[in-house]
Scaffold this motif. Structure first.
Motif, PDB file in Angstrom:
ATOM      1  N   PRO A  85       0.809  -1.232   0.000  1.00  0.00           N
ATOM      2  CA  PRO A  85       0.000   0.000   0.000  1.00  0.00           C
ATOM      3  C   PRO A  85       0.837   1.275   0.000  1.00  0.00           C
ATOM      4  CG  PRO A  85      -0.235  -1.198   2.083  1.00  0.00           C
ATOM      5  CD  PRO A  85       0.469  -2.105   1.127  1.00  0.00           C
ATOM      6  N   ILE A  86       2.005   1.253   0.657  1.00  0.00           N
ATOM      7  CA  ILE A  86       2.861   2.452   0.682  1.00  0.00           C
ATOM      8  C   ILE A  86       3.319   2.800  -0.728  1.00  0.00           C
ATOM      9  CG2 ILE A  86       5.178   3.260   1.354  1.00  0.00           C
ATOM     10  CD1 ILE A  86       4.670   1.918   4.087  1.00  0.00           C
ATOM     11  N   GLY A  87       3.660   1.771  -1.522  1.00  0.00           N
ATOM     12  CA  GLY A  87       4.060   2.014  -2.902  1.00  0.00           C
ATOM     13  C   GLY A  87       2.872   2.446  -3.754  1.00  0.00           C
ATOM     14  N   LEU A  88       1.749   1.790  -3.505  1.00  0.00           N
ATOM     15  CA  LEU A  88       0.567   2.018  -4.349  1.00  0.00           C
ATOM     16  C   LEU A  88       0.009   3.431  -4.220  1.00  0.00           C
ATOM     17  CD1 LEU A  88      -1.193   0.411  -6.341  1.00  0.00           C
ATOM     18  CD2 LEU A  88      -2.710  -0.145  -4.425  1.00  0.00           C
ATOM     19  N   GLU A 103      11.178  -1.211   0.847  1.00  0.00           N
ATOM     20  CA  GLU A 103      10.429  -1.932  -0.185  1.00  0.00           C
ATOM     21  C   GLU A 103       9.221  -1.122  -0.647  1.00  0.00           C
ATOM     22  OE1 GLU A 103      13.164  -3.459  -0.398  1.00  0.00           O
ATOM     23  OE2 GLU A 103      12.866  -4.275   1.602  1.00  0.00           O
ATOM     24  N   GLY A 104       8.734  -0.192   0.196  1.00  0.00           N
ATOM     25  CA  GLY A 104       7.675   0.723  -0.244  1.00  0.00           C
ATOM     26  C   GLY A 104       8.153   1.539  -1.428  1.00  0.00           C
ATOM     27  N   GLU A 105       9.401   1.954  -1.348  1.00  0.00           N
ATOM     28  CA  GLU A 105      10.000   2.724  -2.436  1.00  0.00           C
ATOM     29  C   GLU A 105      10.174   1.847  -3.688  1.00  0.00           C
ATOM     30  OE1 GLU A 105      10.374   5.844  -2.135  1.00  0.00           O
ATOM     31  OE2 GLU A 105      11.355   6.182  -4.072  1.00  0.00           O
ATOM     32  N   VAL A 106      10.612   0.610  -3.460  1.00  0.00           N
ATOM     33  CA  VAL A 106      10.771  -0.328  -4.588  1.00  0.00           C
ATOM     34  C   VAL A 106       9.418  -0.575  -5.249  1.00  0.00           C
ATOM     35  CG1 VAL A 106      11.326  -2.724  -5.205  1.00  0.00           C
ATOM     36  CG2 VAL A 106      12.828  -1.465  -3.659  1.00  0.00           C
ATOM     37  N   THR A 131      15.153  -7.345  -7.780  1.00  0.00           N
ATOM     38  CA  THR A 131      15.475  -6.261  -6.838  1.00  0.00           C
ATOM     39  C   THR A 131      15.133  -6.676  -5.412  1.00  0.00           C
ATOM     40  OG1 THR A 131      14.759  -4.789  -8.589  1.00  0.00           O
ATOM     41  CG2 THR A 131      15.206  -3.790  -6.440  1.00  0.00           C
ATOM     42  N   LEU A 132      13.941  -7.266  -5.248  1.00  0.00           N
ATOM     43  CA  LEU A 132      13.516  -7.674  -3.907  1.00  0.00           C
ATOM     44  C   LEU A 132      14.475  -8.721  -3.331  1.00  0.00           C
ATOM     45  CD1 LEU A 132       9.621  -7.856  -4.139  1.00  0.00           C
ATOM     46  CD2 LEU A 132      11.018  -6.164  -2.960  1.00  0.00           C
TER      47      LEU A 132
END
Lengths: 261, 229
Positions: B37-40, B114-117, B159-160
């Motif tokens: 959700p942070i990325g979205l 990972e939010g940034e990724v 990346t992950l």
């Protein structure tokens, strides 16, 4: 141009050789001390200098040995390996003389001896140092110390658990936060904490003695093969005891005889 | 080289390894749960929520993990004396233990990085695919579940894998707040035997094996997802 360059080179070579010669004639003794503060024995003051009883005693010893000494702060868990690896020449860091450590290094005569103490909240009434009295309690100790050895040998069975900390001030912080119920540490080193605002609710519940574990006191840790240096330390300790330097330094810090019996 | 201490400390190493794996796997699961959700929201909006998410990532990525860990453990701990009731509460057994603080700090860290990724991952999915899905009459949630999220993950799996390897190698920091992970056991061996090289080499070997497992697992996962043509 050519000329100035040449003379500059000359003086550089001269200066370098001077440094080398002086380096050879005055090999300094590197004294290892814990990086973590251990007041009133050793700590770094506001201007970044090492101060404390042990630092003054160490300097006094060097003075009577007529040696140049440099203090080298090293993390406690690496201090014996650093001595063995010749990164330092002596440990002057409140290290107790123990059988276990004697397998790896040797020690000078003791230069002080204070008992270990069990510290807990004033409100935790019946703790008297016996294994039964710590039943169900969590005890904190600094890792790699005689206090840890004692706690594991004496309290492991009755206590809820034993938590080990990298530094002395960390287990005090957790004692204040209430995460641990008691701490086993040096009685004298605990004194400034007990006098501080955070330490008001805590007291020494019992002093602990076990010569087999706590040893004969604190001595300077020296490499096994450095017999000459050890003898020098022994003679120097005797000299500052005899000439009153030891008493003079000690009375600035303590109101009792820290040398012990 | 002396290795005779291994049998003596073997049970401790097994215990330490379990703690390390628990810390790693749980913080990845919790962290990713928030990272998505942070990325979205940074891609879809609403804008104010995106800003908050962006701020969170900036703070987490801008401060050393060691400091976050100590702020949580010793920082919060220093507030407990002023709240005596907390020691009577149901939370106390958890607040007292060091592991929950380590888990919280590592989960926050995973969520931040990972939010940034994931933000980049969501952005990298071609608009055309999402528009095609919409023209098929898929709801917004179905698009996310069937198209957007799988495509985003597909793009950032390598990346992950690298990020989780970094997380693994950050876990020894937990030993500084009395969590006895595999590194903590290695430290104990060092302190009790006065041997340095062998315990350090031994735990370095353990981390290499764990890294290998993570890398192989993600390679297997990558091969399972069909490539886009």
């Amino acid at each position: 141009m050519q000329h100035t360059l040449k003379s500059a080179l000359k003086s550089t070579v001269l200066a370098a050789s001077l440094i080398m010669v002086s380096g050879l004639s005055m090999a300094e003794i590197r004294l290892g001390v814990d990086t973590a503060p251990y007041p009133p024995f050793s700590q770094v003051n506001a201007s970044g200098e090492l101060v404390g009883w042990e630092i003054e005693i160490g300097n006094a010893l060097c003075e009577v040995m007529k040696e140049e000494c440099v203090w080298t702060p090293i993390a406690w868990d690496g201090i014996i390996p650093a001595l063995v690896a010749k990164k330092i020449d002596a440990i002057v860091g409140s290290m107790s003389i123990t059988e276990e450590r004697m397998k790896t290094i040797s020690f000078s005569d003791k230069y002080y001896n204070t008992p270990a103490a069990l510290v807990a909240a004033k409100s935790s009434g019946d703790m008297d140092g016996s294994p039964e009295s710590v039943k169900g309690k969590i005890i904190g100790v600094q890792v790699s110390t005689t206090h840890q050895n004692y706690t594991e040998a004496t309290y492991a069975e009755m206590a809820d658990s034993i938590k080990t900390y990298q530094a002395f001030d960390e287990h005090n912080q957790d004692l204040v936060s209430g995460r641990i119920d008691a701490v086993v540490g040096d009685s004298l080193a605990m004194a400034p904490f007990l006098e501080s605002a955070e330490g008001q609710a805590f007291e020494i519940k019992a002093t602990l003695s076990d010569t087999a574990i706590f040893g004969a006191g604190a001595g300077a840790g020296i490499r096994k093969e450095d017999n000459e240096l050890r003898e020098k330390f022994n003679a120097a300790i005797k000299e500052i005891r005899d000439n009153g330097t030891y008493a003079e330094i000690s009375k600035k810090y303590f109101n009792f005889d820290i040398y012990g019996e | 080289m002396r290795w005779d201490w291994i049998p003596t400390y073997w049970p401790d190493f097994v215990d330490g390894l379990i703690i390390t794996l628990q810390l790693l796997s749980m913080s990845i699961i919790i962290g990713m749960f928030f990272a998505i959700p942070i990325g979205l929201v940074q891609v879809t909006g609403p804008r104010w929520l995106g800003r908050i998410a962006q701020g969170f990532c900036t703070v987490v990525r801008g401060t050393p993990l060691l400091i976050q860990l100590w702020l949580l453990y010793y920082g919060l701990g220093s507030l407990f004396p002023s709240m005596p009731w907390i020691r009577e509460s149901w939370m106390w057994p958890y607040l007292r233990d060091a592991f929950p603080y380590a888990l919280l700090a590592f989960s926050i860290s995973v969520a931040g990085y990972e939010g940034e990724v994931m933000r980049g991952a969501f952005k990298s999915v071609p608009k055309g695919e999402l528009e095609a899905a919409r023209s098929f009459g898929m709801s917004r949630f179905t698009i996310l579940r069937r198209i957007w999220l799988p495509r985003a993950f597909q793009n950032v799996l390598p990346t992950l894998a690298g990020e989780f390897v970094l997380t693994l190698k950050a876990t020894p920091l937990a030993a500084t707040i009395t969590v006895f992970d595999v590194y903590g056991v290695g430290t104990m061996v060092r302190q009790e035997t006065y041997r340095i090289y062998e315990p350090l080499l031994f735990i370095a070997g353990i981390y290499i094996v764990l890294t290998g497992i993570i890398v192989l697992f993600f390679r297997w996962l990558e091969n399972r997802v069909p490539r886009a043509v």
